[in-house]
Design a protein around this motif. Structure first.
Motif, PDB file in Angstrom:
ATOM      1  N   ILE A  21       0.348  -0.951   0.017  1.00 35.07           N
ATOM      2  CA  ILE A  21      -0.218   0.119  -0.361  1.00 35.07           C
ATOM      3  C   ILE A  21       0.875   1.310   0.111  1.00 35.07           C
ATOM      4  N   ALA A  22       2.173   1.231   0.209  1.00 34.15           N
ATOM      5  CA  ALA A  22       2.953   2.199  -0.024  1.00 34.15           C
ATOM      6  C   ALA A  22       3.041   2.278  -1.131  1.00 34.15           C
ATOM      7  N   GLU A  23       2.511   1.744  -2.507  1.00 32.92           N
ATOM      8  CA  GLU A  23       3.029   2.409  -3.616  1.00 32.92           C
ATOM      9  C   GLU A  23       2.289   4.014  -3.908  1.00 32.92           C
ATOM     10  N   PRO A  24       0.481   2.474  -3.840  1.00 29.48           N
ATOM     11  CA  PRO A  24      -0.564   3.917  -4.153  1.00 29.48           C
ATOM     12  C   PRO A  24       0.229   5.129  -3.324  1.00 29.48           C
ATOM     13  N   LEU A  25      -0.041   4.862  -1.749  1.00 32.38           N
ATOM     14  CA  LEU A  25       0.698   6.240  -1.263  1.00 32.38           C
ATOM     15  C   LEU A  25       1.739   6.921  -1.918  1.00 32.38           C
ATOM     16  N   PHE A  26       2.542   6.624  -2.620  1.00 41.50           N
ATOM     17  CA  PHE A  26       3.461   7.426  -3.147  1.00 41.50           C
ATOM     18  C   PHE A  26       3.123   8.295  -3.841  1.00 41.50           C
ATOM     19  N   LEU A  27       1.752   7.596  -4.916  1.00 37.95           N
ATOM     20  CA  LEU A  27       0.877   8.455  -6.090  1.00 37.95           C
ATOM     21  C   LEU A  27       0.578   9.284  -5.951  1.00 37.95           C
ATOM     22  N   LEU A  28      -0.629   9.306  -4.466  1.00 33.06           N
ATOM     23  CA  LEU A  28      -0.918   9.449  -3.525  1.00 33.06           C
ATOM     24  C   LEU A  28      -0.623  10.987  -3.553  1.00 33.06           C
ATOM     25  N   GLY A  29       0.364  11.113  -2.674  1.00 34.30           N
ATOM     26  CA  GLY A  29       1.096  11.886  -2.322  1.00 34.30           C
ATOM     27  C   GLY A  29       1.945  13.317  -3.755  1.00 34.30           C
ATOM     28  N   ASP A  30       2.308  12.148  -4.792  1.00 32.81           N
ATOM     29  CA  ASP A  30       2.404  13.863  -5.526  1.00 32.81           C
ATOM     30  C   ASP A  30       1.589  14.375  -6.096  1.00 32.81           C
ATOM     31  N   ALA A  31       0.132  13.478  -6.053  1.00 35.42           N
ATOM     32  CA  ALA A  31      -1.203  14.186  -6.500  1.00 35.42           C
ATOM     33  C   ALA A  31      -1.021  15.141  -5.799  1.00 35.42           C
ATOM     34  N   ALA A  32      -1.501  15.247  -4.045  1.00 35.94           N
ATOM     35  CA  ALA A  32      -1.722  15.560  -3.428  1.00 35.94           C
ATOM     36  C   ALA A  32      -1.130  17.307  -3.839  1.00 35.94           C
ATOM     37  N   GLY A 165      11.160   5.768   1.943  1.00 35.67           N
ATOM     38  CA  GLY A 165      10.529   6.518   0.405  1.00 35.67           C
ATOM     39  C   GLY A 165       9.767   7.274   0.408  1.00 35.67           C
ATOM     40  N   ASN A 166       8.950   6.696   0.988  1.00 35.92           N
ATOM     41  CA  ASN A 166       7.754   7.645   1.528  1.00 35.92           C
ATOM     42  C   ASN A 166       7.715   9.171   1.681  1.00 35.92           C
ATOM     43  N   VAL A 167       8.033   8.542   2.754  1.00 32.52           N
ATOM     44  CA  VAL A 167       8.478   9.961   3.494  1.00 32.52           C
ATOM     45  C   VAL A 167       9.501  11.329   2.800  1.00 32.52           C
ATOM     46  N   LEU A 168      10.541  10.791   2.404  1.00 32.23           N
ATOM     47  CA  LEU A 168      11.580  11.422   1.728  1.00 32.23           C
ATOM     48  C   LEU A 168      10.890  12.450   0.696  1.00 32.23           C
ATOM     49  N   ASN A 169       9.877  11.053  -0.003  1.00 31.32           N
ATOM     50  CA  ASN A 169       9.138  12.118  -1.483  1.00 31.32           C
ATOM     51  C   ASN A 169       8.892  12.940  -1.208  1.00 31.32           C
ATOM     52  N   VAL A 170       7.674  12.179   0.143  1.00 33.09           N
ATOM     53  CA  VAL A 170       6.605  14.111   0.245  1.00 33.09           C
ATOM     54  C   VAL A 170       7.319  15.064   0.367  1.00 33.09           C
ATOM     55  N   VAL A 171       8.886  15.010   1.134  1.00 30.62           N
ATOM     56  CA  VAL A 171       9.358  16.239   1.490  1.00 30.62           C
ATOM     57  C   VAL A 171      10.214  16.908   0.320  1.00 30.62           C
ATOM     58  N   LEU A 172      10.734  16.472  -0.879  1.00 32.13           N
ATOM     59  CA  LEU A 172      11.518  16.807  -2.083  1.00 32.13           C
ATOM     60  C   LEU A 172      10.296  17.419  -2.596  1.00 32.13           C
ATOM     61  N   ASN A 173       9.577  16.373  -2.815  1.00 35.58           N
ATOM     62  CA  ASN A 173       8.297  17.454  -4.166  1.00 35.58           C
ATOM     63  C   ASN A 173       8.141  18.408  -3.381  1.00 35.58           C
ATOM     64  N   VAL A 174       7.918  18.974  -2.159  1.00 36.43           N
ATOM     65  CA  VAL A 174       6.418  19.854  -1.643  1.00 36.43           C
ATOM     66  C   VAL A 174       8.180  21.332  -1.377  1.00 36.43           C
TER      67      VAL A 174
END
Length: 443
Positions: A21-32, A165-174
């Motif tokens: 479920i981390a994978e769709p959350l990865f995409l969800l973070g990008d979308a948000a 990876g998910n946490v890092l992805n959100v921080v880097l995206n912001v």
């Protein structure tokens, strides 16, 4: 015996579920994050995500095939050979990733144009993809290394890396999308760069764990042409299997479009179908986690030459699959009257979604059997049978779903999908599991 086996199933399945479920959350973070830039940017991200998910989805064999081969060698007491085969799988992932990235960068413009979106949306999709495609190789390495660790009966490490990876992805995206301080941000391109960096670091972390274990066991780290070619040949049946599943999903969506009466009806049916399929896919994570446990345990038992243990694993994961299917089915049926309102304000979609979800709920126990037996046979390395029977199930399903589209509409289409397609898969899987030919013993 059963208690010990149950503990092993839970130990493997629970972290696998959370990692899935981390994978769709990865995409969800990008979308948000990208959604705050504008609707056109979000639409562009949606198109790009479909392309990337298709590429990575077709390469899932890198995880499944590696899990089976590594687990078999582990069961045979050949840990060094297990890791050597795993390293060959990593090299195969790198080779495929480099080739796919190079080809995709060349054809990305016409592929995006084929979606028929506006020039503005196409532009944002291309801005994202030209950068995000650089993350394909790290993503495939993640698949291969995750497969190795699952084969080694370790599903916790991939979970930890997925969360980080998910946490890092959100921080880097912001930071990269909106900027910070004097840095103004890169817009949708920043989201792509953030994802690529997070994927690369996640791949590096998993690679470090695997290579450290390989060095400790004296496994070869250099690419072995015969080993890589052997891994490639073994992957072909699993690719065919995956293609048959993708084809069934595409066929279902096409049947929904063709079966709708008018444009308004088509819009409602498509929206309803999309919501139902999204919920079905989420519940599938529960069943797929059990399938991953089945892969790892089956491969290990066969590698150890233990037919009794293999049969015990098969029986127990089937029971777990049925139980999980009953629970998810009951929850889905109970929540069906209110789920639609969480996703849309359209009353027509909400009303149509309820009977579709009831059908999906009834089909969950059958789906549980299908998922876990699929995992058992993948763990046994029985990919050729899965490929051929996947084609058989697709041929059985095609006329059924077309008939449903022509006569009964959306609900009957879902009866065909959750009933006939899953039943066809279930019949061929149960028939195989009852026999002996798939139980090839030893390393």
């Amino acid at each position: 015996m059963r208690s010990a086996l149950d503990k092993q199933i839970v130990r493997l399945a629970w972290p696998a579920f959370l990692a899935l479920i981390a994978e769709p959350l990865f995409l969800l973070g990008d979308a948000a994050i990208v959604g705050r830039l504008g609707t056109s940017e979000l639409a562009g991200l949606g198109m790009a995500s479909v392309i990337l998910q298709t590429i990575v989805g077709l390469c899932v064999f890198l995880a499944y095939g590696t899990t089976a081969s590594v687990a078999r060698q582990l069961g045979a007491g050949q840990t060094s050979r297990a890791l050597t085969q795993g390293v060959d799988g990593i090299w195969l992932a790198v080779i495929i990733g480099v080739i796919v990235t190079a080809v995709a960068l060349v054809v990305v413009d016409p592929v995006v144009a084929a979606f028929g979106a506006t020039d503005v949306v196409n532009g944002f999709a291309l801005d994202y993809l030209r950068i995000a495609l650089l993350g394909v190789t790290p993503l495939l390495v993640i698949l291969a290394t995750t497969g190795i660790l699952r084969g080694l009966q370790d599903t916790r490490t991939p979970l930890v890396v997925a969360i980080a990876g998910n946490v890092l992805n959100v921080v880097l995206n912001v930071v990269l999308v909106f900027g910070v301080g004097s840095f103004e941000g890169l817009g949708i391109a920043g989201s792509a760069w953030g994802s690529v960096v997070a994927q690369a670091l996640s791949a590096a972390a998993l690679l470090w764990v695997v290579l450290r274990a390989a060095r400790a066991q004296g496994a070869a780290l250099r690419p072995d042409s015969r080993g890589v070619l052997s891994a490639a040949r073994a992957s072909v049946p699993l690719v065919v299997r995956t293609l048959t599943l993708r084809a069934a999903l595409l066929l279902t969506t096409y049947a929904v479009v063709s079966g709708a009466g008018g444009s308004a009806e088509q819009t409602v049916d498509l929206a309803t179908h999309q919501l139902a399929m999204t919920l079905w896919a989420f519940l599938a994570f529960v069943l797929d986690a059990l399938a991953i446990a089945a892969q790892a345990l089956t491969g290990r038992q066969l590698g150890a030459g233990d037919t009794t243990g293999t049969r015990a694993v098969t029986r127990r994961v089937i029971q777990w699959g049925i139980g999980a299917g009953v629970v998810t089915g009951l929850l889905l049926a109970a929540a069906s009257p209110v789920l639609g309102s969480l996703f849309t304000a359209d009353q027509a979609v909400q009303d149509r979604l309820v009977p579709v979800l009831i059908v999906a709920a009834i089909g969950q126990p059958l789906a549980g059997v299908v998922f876990v037996l699929d995992g058992v046979l993948i763990g046994a390395g029985d990919g050729r049978y899965l490929a051929w029977m996947g084609l058989v199930a697709l041929l059985v399903y095609a006329p059924a779903v077309w008939a449903a589209a022509a006569t009964g509409g959306l609900v009957l289409i879902w009866v065909a999908f959750a009933g006939i397609f899953m039943a066809a898969r279930g019949v061929v899987l149960v028939a195989r599991a009852r026999g002996e030919r798939w139980m090839v013993l030893g390393a």
